[in-house]
Design a protein around this motif. Structure first.
Motif, mmCIF file in Angstrom:
data_model
loop_
_atom_site.group_PDB
_atom_site.id
_atom_site.type_symbol
_atom_site.label_atom_id
_atom_site.label_comp_id
_atom_site.label_asym_id
_atom_site.label_seq_id
_atom_site.Cartn_x
_atom_site.Cartn_y
_atom_site.Cartn_z
ATOM 1 N N THR A 93 -55.142 -76.866 38.435
ATOM 2 C CA THR A 93 -54.832 -75.896 39.609
ATOM 3 C C THR A 93 -53.627 -75.110 39.328
ATOM 4 O O THR A 93 -52.563 -75.452 38.720
ATOM 5 N N VAL A 94 -53.668 -73.760 39.662
ATOM 6 C CA VAL A 94 -52.789 -72.845 39.306
ATOM 7 C C VAL A 94 -52.725 -71.667 40.230
ATOM 8 O O VAL A 94 -53.521 -71.640 40.943
ATOM 9 N N ALA A 95 -51.636 -70.967 40.225
ATOM 10 C CA ALA A 95 -51.374 -69.963 41.166
ATOM 11 C C ALA A 95 -52.070 -68.601 40.548
ATOM 12 O O ALA A 95 -52.187 -68.498 39.300
ATOM 13 N N ALA A 96 -52.602 -67.670 41.582
ATOM 14 C CA ALA A 96 -53.205 -66.746 40.958
ATOM 15 C C ALA A 96 -52.259 -65.628 40.281
ATOM 16 O O ALA A 96 -51.027 -65.478 40.746
ATOM 17 N N GLY A 97 -52.687 -65.302 38.959
ATOM 18 C CA GLY A 97 -51.507 -64.427 38.084
ATOM 19 C C GLY A 97 -51.086 -65.435 37.175
ATOM 20 O O GLY A 97 -50.384 -64.890 36.065
ATOM 21 N N ALA A 173 -64.664 -79.388 34.688
ATOM 22 C CA ALA A 173 -64.432 -79.737 35.827
ATOM 23 C C ALA A 173 -63.842 -78.588 36.923
ATOM 24 O O ALA A 173 -63.422 -77.677 36.312
ATOM 25 N N PRO A 174 -64.378 -78.510 38.118
ATOM 26 C CA PRO A 174 -63.776 -77.489 38.948
ATOM 27 C C PRO A 174 -62.178 -77.288 38.842
ATOM 28 O O PRO A 174 -61.629 -78.559 38.964
ATOM 29 N N PHE A 175 -61.760 -76.286 38.959
ATOM 30 C CA PHE A 175 -60.227 -76.079 39.200
ATOM 31 C C PHE A 175 -59.942 -74.961 40.290
ATOM 32 O O PHE A 175 -60.949 -74.373 40.472
#
Length: 393
Positions: A93-97, A173-175
């Motif tokens: 999981t990561v924040a946009a940008g 895998a989905p993220f």
């Protein structure tokens, strides 16, 4: 080969043997029962032994009846040619940008899953399709490919697909890419209605977006305003649509500039809401006279009606009607209030006594005053002197 205790071929061996290996994926011959024609030696040209796990592996043969009769051989197995890709470090999981960290990586394996030392070019794509920022294709190093500069601007759930020429592709895998921090410039703020009576309630709507236009969920929004006598109901955190709604009410008639912060970020948008004076009210209106009394000889007094709404805000442009029994008004019994809510007229009477003077605005009476018209002083011209009888002897 079956041998006796001295290492000689045991030509008379007729036992059944079973094959095992340290390689759990090895392909081994089925159990075999020696026959006299074997003379202690049997080859398996049609089946053989296939090892799939790289490294030093052992193949053992054991008599199924007498386990002590056993033998083994070791062999070094090397990885084959690269044939497939496999994710080692899945995307997280990561924040946009933001750059994905730790960096996603894949290993180049042979057909059986052994890591190779390949330096092939590996490309990465994203699904569903969106802009993927960074280096899409990287050259593997010692059979490993890593992407150190990847970022995604659009929030959502994605997967990566790694491909390389002549190899089976791999899907991650989905993220999840979450919205980033609120943007001061892209987030919006609106108020409705834009104009309302004092004491009314306007809805303030904040729509919170990040730098890339993603709707921000769970943002803490705080409302504020210029002016006085304001009452806010602060919004709950922004929902899935990025919207947070609160309200403002005020008893002070004036324009007010609404401001908001989202997670501490001050929004640039600053709408204006105008609270105007409400309808005339007895609670906010007064009626005065100057002087406090006048003679009942036509001498005028000045009536001042100050017309306000229930909160004391001056009502401009209201038609005020003055009334009383037996009094005269000049220039007339009706006047319009000025911007400060004041309407005036002159009142006079020739009837002595206390009268109730009233002021009505918009129909209802909003103020009244008891006013005394006093007995005027004697008039030299109107007064007479009579002597009776007119003569005496």
């Amino acid at each position: 080969i079956a041998r006796d205790a001295y290492g000689n071929v045991a030509t008379g061996y007729l036992g059944t043997v079973h094959f095992t290996s340290t390689d759990p994926g090895a392909w081994l011959p089925a159990d075999y029962a020696f026959v006299a024609a074997d003379a202690g030696v049997h080859q398996f040209p049609d089946v053989g032994v296939t090892l799939t796990l790289a490294g030093t592996q052992t193949v053992s043969v054991t008599d199924t009846v007498v386990p002590a009769l056993t033998g083994s051989a070791s062999v070094i197995v090397s990885a084959g040619s690269p044939a497939r890709l496999a994710f080692v470090q899945q995307p997280t999981t990561v924040a946009a940008g933001a750059t994905l960290s730790p960096p996603p990586s894949v290993v180049l394996e042979d057909y059986y899953g052994n890591a190779t030392a390949s330096t092939a070019l590996v490309s990465l794509s994203i699904s569903p399709v969106t802009a993927l920022y960074g280096t899409g294709g990287v050259q593997a190093t010692a059979g490993n490919a890593e992407w150190f500069d990847l970022s995604v601007h659009r929030a959502g759930t994605y997967t990566f697909t790694a491909t390389s020429s002549g190899m089976f592709q791999a899907t991650s895998a989905p993220f999840t890419v979450t919205a980033g921090t609120p943007s001061a410039s892209l987030s919006s703020l609106a108020v409705a209605p834009a104009t309302l009576d004092a004491g009314g309630v306007a809805t303030v709507t904040a729509t919170i977006e990040d730098l890339y236009g993603n709707l921000v969920t769970g943002s803490s929004v705080t409302l504020a305003s210029t002016g006085t006598a304001n009452l806010f109901v602060q919004p709950d955190p922004s929902g899935a649509s990025g919207v947070a709604k609160g309200t403002i009410s005020s008893t002070k008639a004036e324009p007010k500039t609404i401001t908001a912060s989202a997670d501490g970020v001050a929004l640039i948008a600053q709408p204006v809401v105008t609270f105007r004076a409400g309808p005339p009210s007895a609670a906010g209106s007064t009626l005065t006279a100057s002087p406090g009394s006048v003679p009942a000889d036509g001498t005028p007094a000045i009536l001042t009606a100050t017309i306000g709404d229930p909160y004391g805000n001056p009502v401009s442009g209201a038609a005020v009607t003055f009334a009383a029994s037996g009094a005269l008004f000049s220039p007339g019994a009706t006047a319009l209030t000025d911007p400060t809510g004041i309407a005036t007229c002159a009142v006079s009477s020739t009837v002595t006594g206390t009268q109730t003077l009233t002021a009505s605005a918009g129909g209802p009476q909003v103020a009244q005053l008891s006013f005394a018209f006093t007995t005027p002083p004697p008039s030299a011209t109107l007064s007479t002197v009579a002597v009776t009888p007119a003569s005496v002897s």
